[in-house]
Scaffold this motif. Structure first.
Motif, short mmCIF file in Angstrom:
data_model
loop_
_atom_site.label_atom_id
_atom_site.label_comp_id
_atom_site.label_asym_id
_atom_site.label_seq_id
_atom_site.Cartn_x
_atom_site.Cartn_y
_atom_site.Cartn_z
N ASP A 44 0.82 -1.22 0.00
CA ASP A 44 0.00 0.00 0.00
C ASP A 44 0.86 1.27 0.00
OD1 ASP A 44 -2.24 -1.58 0.03
OD2 ASP A 44 -2.70 -1.27 2.16
N ALA A 45 2.03 1.17 0.62
CA ALA A 45 2.93 2.33 0.69
C ALA A 45 3.83 2.43 -0.54
CB ALA A 45 3.78 2.26 1.95
N GLY A 46 3.79 1.40 -1.38
CA GLY A 46 4.59 1.42 -2.60
C GLY A 46 6.07 1.21 -2.38
N VAL A 47 6.43 0.50 -1.31
CA VAL A 47 7.84 0.21 -1.06
C VAL A 47 8.01 -1.30 -0.86
CG1 VAL A 47 8.45 2.45 -0.08
CG2 VAL A 47 7.54 0.67 1.41
N ALA A 48 9.21 -1.77 -1.15
CA ALA A 48 9.49 -3.20 -1.02
C ALA A 48 9.50 -3.62 0.45
CB ALA A 48 10.84 -3.52 -1.65
N VAL A 49 9.13 -4.87 0.70
CA VAL A 49 9.20 -5.39 2.06
C VAL A 49 10.66 -5.40 2.49
CG1 VAL A 49 8.78 -7.40 3.52
CG2 VAL A 49 7.14 -6.81 1.73
N PRO A 50 10.98 -4.78 3.63
CA PRO A 50 12.39 -4.70 4.05
C PRO A 50 12.99 -6.07 4.32
CG PRO A 50 10.98 -3.19 5.31
CD PRO A 50 10.07 -4.09 4.55
N LYS A 51 14.31 -6.12 4.17
CA LYS A 51 15.04 -7.36 4.48
C LYS A 51 15.80 -7.25 5.79
CE LYS A 51 15.73 -8.83 -0.34
NZ LYS A 51 14.94 -7.76 -0.97
N ASN A 52 15.85 -6.02 6.36
CA ASN A 52 16.54 -5.86 7.64
C ASN A 52 16.05 -4.59 8.34
OD1 ASN A 52 18.11 -3.55 6.59
ND2 ASN A 52 19.26 -5.10 5.43
N TRP A 53 16.56 -4.36 9.54
CA TRP A 53 16.10 -3.24 10.36
C TRP A 53 16.37 -1.89 9.69
CZ3 TRP A 53 13.01 -1.92 14.16
CH2 TRP A 53 13.19 -0.70 14.80
N ASP A 54 17.54 -1.70 9.10
CA ASP A 54 17.86 -0.42 8.48
C ASP A 54 16.90 -0.09 7.34
OD1 ASP A 54 19.95 0.06 10.21
OD2 ASP A 54 21.50 -0.72 8.87
N GLU A 55 16.57 -1.10 6.53
CA GLU A 55 15.61 -0.88 5.44
C GLU A 55 14.23 -0.56 6.00
OE1 GLU A 55 15.54 -4.08 2.65
OE2 GLU A 55 17.69 -3.95 2.17
N PHE A 56 13.89 -1.17 7.11
CA PHE A 56 12.60 -0.91 7.76
C PHE A 56 12.52 0.55 8.23
CE2 PHE A 56 9.99 -1.55 11.81
CZ PHE A 56 8.77 -1.48 11.15
N VAL A 57 13.59 1.02 8.88
CA VAL A 57 13.62 2.41 9.35
C VAL A 57 13.54 3.37 8.15
CG1 VAL A 57 15.01 4.16 10.53
CG2 VAL A 57 14.90 1.82 11.45
N ALA A 58 14.23 3.04 7.07
CA ALA A 58 14.24 3.90 5.88
C ALA A 58 12.87 3.97 5.23
CB ALA A 58 15.27 3.38 4.88
N ALA A 59 12.05 2.93 5.41
CA ALA A 59 10.71 2.89 4.79
C ALA A 59 9.67 3.66 5.58
CB ALA A 59 10.26 1.44 4.63
N ALA A 60 10.01 4.07 6.80
CA ALA A 60 9.03 4.70 7.69
C ALA A 60 8.34 5.93 7.08
CB ALA A 60 9.68 5.05 9.02
N PRO A 61 9.07 6.87 6.45
CA PRO A 61 8.39 8.05 5.90
C PRO A 61 7.33 7.70 4.85
CG PRO A 61 10.74 8.46 6.07
CD PRO A 61 10.54 7.00 6.35
N ALA A 62 7.61 6.72 3.99
CA ALA A 62 6.64 6.32 2.96
C ALA A 62 5.41 5.69 3.59
CB ALA A 62 7.29 5.33 1.99
N LEU A 63 5.62 4.94 4.66
CA LEU A 63 4.49 4.33 5.37
C LEU A 63 3.63 5.39 6.04
CD1 LEU A 63 6.56 1.44 6.99
CD2 LEU A 63 4.70 1.10 5.35
N GLU A 64 4.29 6.33 6.71
CA GLU A 64 3.56 7.39 7.42
C GLU A 64 2.79 8.27 6.44
OE1 GLU A 64 6.42 7.92 11.34
OE2 GLU A 64 6.96 8.95 9.48
N ALA A 65 3.33 8.46 5.25
CA ALA A 65 2.65 9.27 4.23
C ALA A 65 1.32 8.64 3.81
CB ALA A 65 3.55 9.45 3.01
#
Length: 411
Positions: free
Chosen positions: A154-175
């Motif tokens: 729904d956020a248009g980002v790939a499912v993260p493979k690790n914690w750093d990718e998860f943190v980086a995806a946060a702004p797109a999720l919040e949007a």
């Protein structure tokens, strides 16, 4: 074919247990009240009832932090139950030392628990002054990040493979109005998330230096400072969770309202009840995808000393039933945990359980903090991280200072 084998094995275990001749009711207290937990504990009740005895369910809502004081009060106050759940570790240590718990050594030796239970630390946690006081039932590991595949789509980002990718995806999720990280308000959830971050970011050696060796210098040092930075990210990402219970936080992930949750593998029971499939509907990252290590915490049952001879015999039957291979498979498949026996068939395990089994087989394990800290020290840690996650004005530096003080006085 497999079903017939299990049925035959269970019938044989009932006959060997001899429970039918001395059938009796036995109250069993525990804090398993979520949907997945209730489905799992029903398997234990069914297995015990099959011996001719009767499981009287004494579920206490509100998680272990609420239930344990009630259980302990009943035992010390002269109103003991037939059996009670505690986590692997030191939660019942003082009760056993006070002579209030039944010695299970004879049963354990007869059934060769030391040869069957893996890892050995589980039975070690049941052993006080050379005597065995509990029956382990599962291995629960905290070190998991559960991700909603739908939320990331729904956020248009790939499912993260690790914690750093998860943190980086946060702004797109919040949007998209999606909470990046679901954390409930119970203090143990925030403390557990911190422990998971510590193992993933600082590693196994640092984890042991802090919690096993109680090294306050390491707790106050630069490696743990990195962990507090990650905890600060987690705090920011969890803003807006607004739920209390852990399974409510898991439900936010199941429904795609939140993208992820740091939670133990008991969360799998909730995904299963919701008919979600590992690898399709949700993704699991052991060790946050950074450091694939799991803790060997979990649950065990203790048996308070009872004056009633028939109930005491029923306690022996229940202890044996809990370690029966059929019971172990049925219970752990529903609970999302790993069995404590190393000789059971888990062909039906899902993708996430298989990941856990592979990590366990490699020996990439640590003890749970319940096994390394006293209940008092654990409570201090929970209070700190509950406040940290609830109060954005507490800096990571201030929190680390308090953490180091807790470790310095820990027992």
């Amino acid at each position: 074919m497999k079903a017939r084998y299990f049925a035959a094995a269970l019938a044989a275990s009932v006959a060997l247990g001899g429970g039918i001749a001395n059938a009796t009711d036995l109250e069993v207290t525990h804090w398993w009240t979520s949907g997945g937990e209730a489905a799992a504990v029903a398997e234990l009740a069914k297995a015990f009832d099959a011996t001719g005895n009767k499981w009287i369910d004494g579920a206490i809502a509100g998680s272990g932090g609420t239930a344990r004081p009630i259980m302990i009060s009943r035992i010390t106050g002269g109103d003991p139950m037939g059996a009670t759940q505690f986590n692997h570790g030191r939660q019942a240590e003082e009760l056993a030392q006070a002579g209030l718990m039944k010695d299970l050594t004879a049963i354990a030796e007869k059934e060769k628990w030391k040869e069957l239970i893996r890892p050995a630390s589980l039975l070690d946690s049941c052993t006080i002054d050379g005597k065995i006081y509990c029956a382990p039932v599962n291995i629960h590991s905290w070190q998991w990040l559960w991700l909603s595949n739908k939320a990331f789509a729904d956020a248009g980002v790939a499912v993260p493979k690790n914690w750093d990718e998860f943190v980086a995806a946060a702004p797109a999720l919040e949007a998209k109005g999606i909470i990046p990280l679901a954390v409930g308000g119970q203090p143990w959830q925030a403390a557990g998330a911190f422990d998971v971050l510590m193992v993933a970011i600082a590693g196994k050696d640092v984890f042991h230096q802090v919690f096993k060796d109680k090294d306050e210098t390491v707790a106050a040092g630069p490696e743990i400072a990195k962990v507090f930075k990650a905890a600060d990210d987690a705090r920011r990402m969890s803003k807006g969770s607004n739920v209390q219970d852990w399974n409510q936080a898991t439900n936010l992930v199941i429904t795609g309202k939140a993208a992820g949750q740091i939670m133990g593998d008991w969360a799998q029971g909730e995904f299963q009840v919701a008919n979600q499939v590992a690898g399709k509907d949700y993704t699991c990252l052991p060790g946050l995808g950074v450091n694939e290590i799991i803790s060997t915490g979990g649950d065990a049952f203790y048996f308070p000393l009872l004056k009633d001879e028939e109930k005491s015999k029923a306690q022996d039957v229940l202890a044996s039933t809990l370690l029966n291979p059929v019971t172990q498979v049925a219970f752990n498949l529903k609970k999302g945990s790993l069995p404590v026996r190393g000789d059971v068939d888990l062909a039906a395990a899902n993708d996430c359980m298989k990941k856990g089994l592979e990590i366990l087989a490699k020996g990439n394990v640590i003890e749970g903090t319940d096994q390394l800290l006293s209940p008092d020290s654990q409570k201090q840690k929970e209070d700190l991280f509950s406040e940290f996650f609830a109060n954005p004005s507490m800096t990571p530096e201030d929190a680390q200072k308090r953490f180091a003080e807790i470790i310095a006085s820990a027992d």
